[in-house]
Design a protein around this motif. Structure first.
Motif, PDB file in Angstrom:
ATOM      1  N   PHE A 194      15.055 -34.183  14.843  1.00  0.00           N
ATOM      2  CA  PHE A 194      15.925 -33.382  13.977  1.00  0.00           C
ATOM      3  C   PHE A 194      15.615 -33.486  12.562  1.00  0.00           C
ATOM      4  CE2 PHE A 194      18.921 -34.574  17.266  1.00  0.00           C
ATOM      5  CZ  PHE A 194      19.863 -33.304  17.345  1.00  0.00           C
ATOM      6  N   ILE A 195      14.569 -34.081  12.036  1.00  0.00           N
ATOM      7  CA  ILE A 195      14.363 -33.969  10.562  1.00  0.00           C
ATOM      8  C   ILE A 195      13.359 -32.877  10.576  1.00  0.00           C
ATOM      9  CG2 ILE A 195      12.651 -35.183   8.949  1.00  0.00           C
ATOM     10  CD1 ILE A 195      13.926 -37.693   9.848  1.00  0.00           C
ATOM     11  N   LEU A 196      12.489 -32.921  11.417  1.00  0.00           N
ATOM     12  CA  LEU A 196      11.509 -31.544  11.559  1.00  0.00           C
ATOM     13  C   LEU A 196      12.166 -30.302  11.714  1.00  0.00           C
ATOM     14  CD1 LEU A 196       8.687 -30.683  12.010  1.00  0.00           C
ATOM     15  CD2 LEU A 196       8.631 -31.070  14.355  1.00  0.00           C
ATOM     16  N   VAL A 197      13.219 -30.240  12.577  1.00  0.00           N
ATOM     17  CA  VAL A 197      14.021 -28.897  12.590  1.00  0.00           C
ATOM     18  C   VAL A 197      14.667 -28.659  11.471  1.00  0.00           C
ATOM     19  CG1 VAL A 197      15.479 -27.613  13.990  1.00  0.00           C
ATOM     20  CG2 VAL A 197      13.957 -28.979  15.258  1.00  0.00           C
ATOM     21  N   GLY A 198      14.923 -29.728  10.826  1.00  0.00           N
ATOM     22  CA  GLY A 198      16.022 -29.529   9.621  1.00  0.00           C
ATOM     23  C   GLY A 198      15.136 -28.981   8.351  1.00  0.00           C
ATOM     24  N   SER A 199      13.678 -29.648   8.702  1.00  0.00           N
ATOM     25  CA  SER A 199      13.073 -29.169   7.476  1.00  0.00           C
ATOM     26  C   SER A 199      12.489 -27.813   7.523  1.00  0.00           C
ATOM     27  CB  SER A 199      11.798 -30.155   7.591  1.00  0.00           C
ATOM     28  OG  SER A 199      11.735 -31.359   7.607  1.00  0.00           O
ATOM     29  N   PHE A 200      12.482 -27.032   8.539  1.00  0.00           N
ATOM     30  CA  PHE A 200      12.433 -25.554   8.497  1.00  0.00           C
ATOM     31  C   PHE A 200      13.579 -24.820   9.018  1.00  0.00           C
ATOM     32  CE2 PHE A 200       8.448 -27.864   9.313  1.00  0.00           C
ATOM     33  CZ  PHE A 200       7.671 -27.402   8.237  1.00  0.00           C
ATOM     34  N   PRO A 201      14.503 -24.775   8.365  1.00  0.00           N
ATOM     35  CA  PRO A 201      15.848 -24.353   8.626  1.00  0.00           C
ATOM     36  C   PRO A 201      15.885 -22.601   8.820  1.00  0.00           C
ATOM     37  CG  PRO A 201      16.007 -24.591   6.284  1.00  0.00           C
ATOM     38  CD  PRO A 201      14.641 -24.989   6.821  1.00  0.00           C
ATOM     39  N   PHE A 202      15.082 -21.971   9.525  1.00  0.00           N
ATOM     40  CA  PHE A 202      14.893 -20.467   9.951  1.00  0.00           C
ATOM     41  C   PHE A 202      16.191 -20.181  10.524  1.00  0.00           C
ATOM     42  CE2 PHE A 202      12.559 -22.868  13.094  1.00  0.00           C
ATOM     43  CZ  PHE A 202      13.162 -22.365  14.307  1.00  0.00           C
ATOM     44  N   TRP A 203      16.772 -21.127  11.437  1.00  0.00           N
ATOM     45  CA  TRP A 203      17.773 -20.906  12.153  1.00  0.00           C
ATOM     46  C   TRP A 203      19.166 -20.684  11.453  1.00  0.00           C
ATOM     47  CZ3 TRP A 203      20.738 -25.032  11.276  1.00  0.00           C
ATOM     48  CH2 TRP A 203      20.075 -26.222  10.896  1.00  0.00           C
ATOM     49  N   THR A 204      19.029 -20.915  10.331  1.00  0.00           N
ATOM     50  CA  THR A 204      20.413 -21.020   9.404  1.00  0.00           C
ATOM     51  C   THR A 204      20.946 -19.557   9.462  1.00  0.00           C
ATOM     52  OG1 THR A 204      19.263 -20.863   7.517  1.00  0.00           O
ATOM     53  CG2 THR A 204      20.014 -23.113   8.260  1.00  0.00           C
ATOM     54  N   LYS A 205      20.179 -18.402   9.690  1.00  0.00           N
ATOM     55  CA  LYS A 205      20.659 -17.329   9.454  1.00  0.00           C
ATOM     56  C   LYS A 205      21.593 -16.947  10.585  1.00  0.00           C
ATOM     57  CE  LYS A 205      16.572 -15.420  12.221  1.00  0.00           C
ATOM     58  NZ  LYS A 205      15.611 -14.393  12.241  1.00  0.00           N
ATOM     59  N   TYR A 206      21.679 -17.536  11.618  1.00  0.00           N
ATOM     60  CA  TYR A 206      22.723 -17.395  12.605  1.00  0.00           C
ATOM     61  C   TYR A 206      24.146 -18.014  12.417  1.00  0.00           C
ATOM     62  CZ  TYR A 206      18.526 -16.048  15.298  1.00  0.00           C
ATOM     63  OH  TYR A 206      17.240 -15.537  15.492  1.00  0.00           O
ATOM     64  N   PHE A 207      24.076 -18.868  11.373  1.00  0.00           N
ATOM     65  CA  PHE A 207      25.473 -19.440  10.829  1.00  0.00           C
ATOM     66  C   PHE A 207      26.551 -18.279  10.625  1.00  0.00           C
ATOM     67  CE2 PHE A 207      24.072 -23.814   8.988  1.00  0.00           C
ATOM     68  CZ  PHE A 207      23.640 -24.109  10.256  1.00  0.00           C
TER      69      PHE A 207
END
Length: 389
Positions: free
Chosen positions: A219-232
Motif C-alpha cells: 500500500f505504501i508503494l502504490v501510494g507513493s506513485f499515485p498515477f491512479w488518482t486521475k480516476y477519482f
C-alpha cells in the motif's frame, strides 16, 4: 511555542494520572471482591471536564477553528449560518447555544466533551488503557485533528463505542445510531458497510506478521506513485453524498489533477514506525489479552487505517478525511502495546514506543514555529482570552 508545549504536556499528564488512578481504584475494588467502577467515576468525569475546558479555551488551534468560530458568531448576530450546507443536527445544537447567548468557549467545549465522552465510554471496560490513550490524544496528532474536524470527530468517537455491537452482530441498533450520526456528519453513512467485519473470523489464530507487513509495504508503494488518482473524478457522486464536497471538488484540476506530495519527514516516519511495531507485536498482544474480545476488532480496523492512509497519503486532505474513522484505532492499539510492554517489563521497547508516539506533538509544534506553513501553524495552542492582550 512555550505555551503550546506547556498546555499539551500538562493536560496529557493530568489526564494520564486520572486514567491511572481510576484503573488503580478498580483493580483494588476487584481484589476486595467488589465490582468494576462505573463510567461516572469522579476521575473519568474530571477527565472529561479538563479535556473539554482546554478544547473550549483554544483559539485557532485546529485548521477549521476559524471557520466554526465565524459561523457561530454569525449565527449569534443574525440567527442563521452564513453557510447553508451544515447537517441538521449540527445546526440545531448550534442554534440552541446561540439562542442562549453562550460564549463560544462553552460551544467548543461541548463538542470536545462529546468527543472524549464517547471515546471513554467505549473504553469504560478497558480502564487499563485510559492513561495511555490520554497521553496519545494530547501528545499525538489526535487532539489537533479532533479540534479541526469537529463534527466528524464526534462521530469517530461514537464509532469506537459501537464496536461491541459489531462484535455481537447487532445490526439494527448499530445502523440506527449510524444513521442518527448522519445528522451530525453525513460521512457516518460510510460506517454501515463496516459492520460486515463481524463476519471475519478475527478471533481465530493471529495472522502472520510478515504477511501483514508485506501488505502494508504494498500500500505504501502504490501510494507513493499515485498515477491512479486521475480516476477519482469518476466518484464525485460519492464525495457529494458524504458531505466532503464542502472541502473540494474532484472535477477541479487543482484538486483532482495535481494532488499533493507528502515527503518522508520525522512526523510521517514516526507514524509508520508506530504502525510497524503494532503489527509486529499484535500476536503477543492477542495472547496477553486473550480474554479481550474487542482487541481483534480494534486491530483489524487499525490495520485498515494504516493501509488506506498510506495508499491515499499523496492525494488531498479531504480525501483522507474518511480514514479518520480507522486511524483512531491506532491510538487504542498503541495503548494496548504500551500497557503490554510495561506489564511485561520490556522497558527498553516501552521507552522506544513511547518516544515514537509521544514526541509527535513536540515535533509538530517546533515545525510550526520554525517552518510555519498553512498546515503546521494550527498545531500551536492559543487561549482565546489572550487574544485581546
Amino acid at each position: 511555542m512555550l505555551l503550546s508545549l506547556i498546555v499539551y504536556s500538562m493536560t496529557g499528564a493530568i489526564l494520564f494520572f486520572l486514567g491511572w488512578h481510576v484503573n488503580y481504584r478498580e483493580q483494588q475494588s476487584l481484589l476486595k471482591g467488589g465490582g468494576s467502577l462505573p463510567f461516572y467515576s469522579w476521575e473519568i468525569l474530571l477527565s472529561l471536564l479538563v479535556f473539554s475546558a482546554i478544547a473550549g479555551a483554544r483559539y485557532h488551534t485546529g485548521y477549521d477553528h476559524a471557520m466554526y468560530l465565524d459561523q457561530y458568531l454569525h449565527l449569534q448576530q443574525t440567527g442563521d449560518f452564513s453557510r447553508h450546507n451544515f447537517e441538521y443536527g449540527f445546526e440545531w445544537v448550534s442554534k440552541i447555544f446561540a439562542w442562549c447567548h453562550l460564549h463560544y468557549f462553552f460551544y467548543f467545549a461541548f463538542w470536545a466533551l462529546l468527543q472524549i465522552g464517547f471515546l471513554y465510554y467505549g473504553l469504560r471496560r478497558h480502564k487499563h488503557l485510559l492513561c495511555w490513550v490520554a497521553l496519545g490524544i494530547m501528545l499525538g496528532p489526535y487532539f489537533v485533528n479532533w479540534m479541526n474536524s469537529v463534527r466528524q470527530s464526534v462521530v469517530v468517537c461514537v464509532f469506537v463505542a459501537l464496536i461491541p455491537l459489531i462484535r455481537d452482530r447487532k445490526f439494527l441498533p448499530y445502523a440506527l445510531i449510524v444513521v442518527m450520526c448522519a445528522f451530525l456528519h453525513k460521512s457516518s453513512l460510510m460506517l454501515l458497510p463496516v459492520f460486515l467485519i463481524c463476519f471475519v473470523k478475527v478471533r481465530d489464530k493471529s495472522p502472520n506478521q510478515w504477511l501483514m507487513l508485506a501488505v502494508l509495504a504494498l500500500f505504501i508503494l502504490v501510494g507513493s506513485f499515485p498515477f491512479w488518482t486521475k480516476y477519482f473524478t469518476n466518484y464525485q457522486w460519492f464525495i457529494d453524498l458524504t458531505g466532503y464536497s464542502n472541502y473540494g471538488n474532484l472535477d477541479d484540476p487543482n484538486v483532482g489533477g495535481t494532488m499533493r506530495t507528502i515527503g518522508w519527514g520525522p512526523l510521517r516516519i514516526s507514524a509508520l514506525l508506530s504502525n510497524i511495531v503494532i503489527i509486529w507485536y499484535y500476536p503477543r498482544l492477542k495472547s496477553f489479552f486473550k480474554d479481550d474480545t474487542l482487541l481483534p476488532y480494534f486491530f483489524m480496523l487499525a490495520f485498515i487505517g494504516m493501509c488506506v492512509s498510506n495508499l491515499l497519503m499523496n492525494t488531498t486532505h479531504f480525501i483522507l478525511r474518511p480514514v479518520d474513522y480507522f486511524l483512531v484505532f491506532n491510538l487504542i492499539m498503541t495503548a494496548y502495546l504500551l500497557c503490554y510492554l510495561y506489564r511485561s517489563r520490556s522497558y527498553l521497547a516501552f521507552a522506544l514506543v513511547a518516544i515514537i508516539n509521544f514526541s509527535y506533538i513536540y515535533m509538530a509544534v517546533i515545525k510550526a514555529v520554525y517552518f510555519p506553513v498553512k498546515t503546521s501553524v494550527p498545531f500551536l495552542y492559543h487561549f482565546f482570552f489572550c487574544q485581546s492582550l
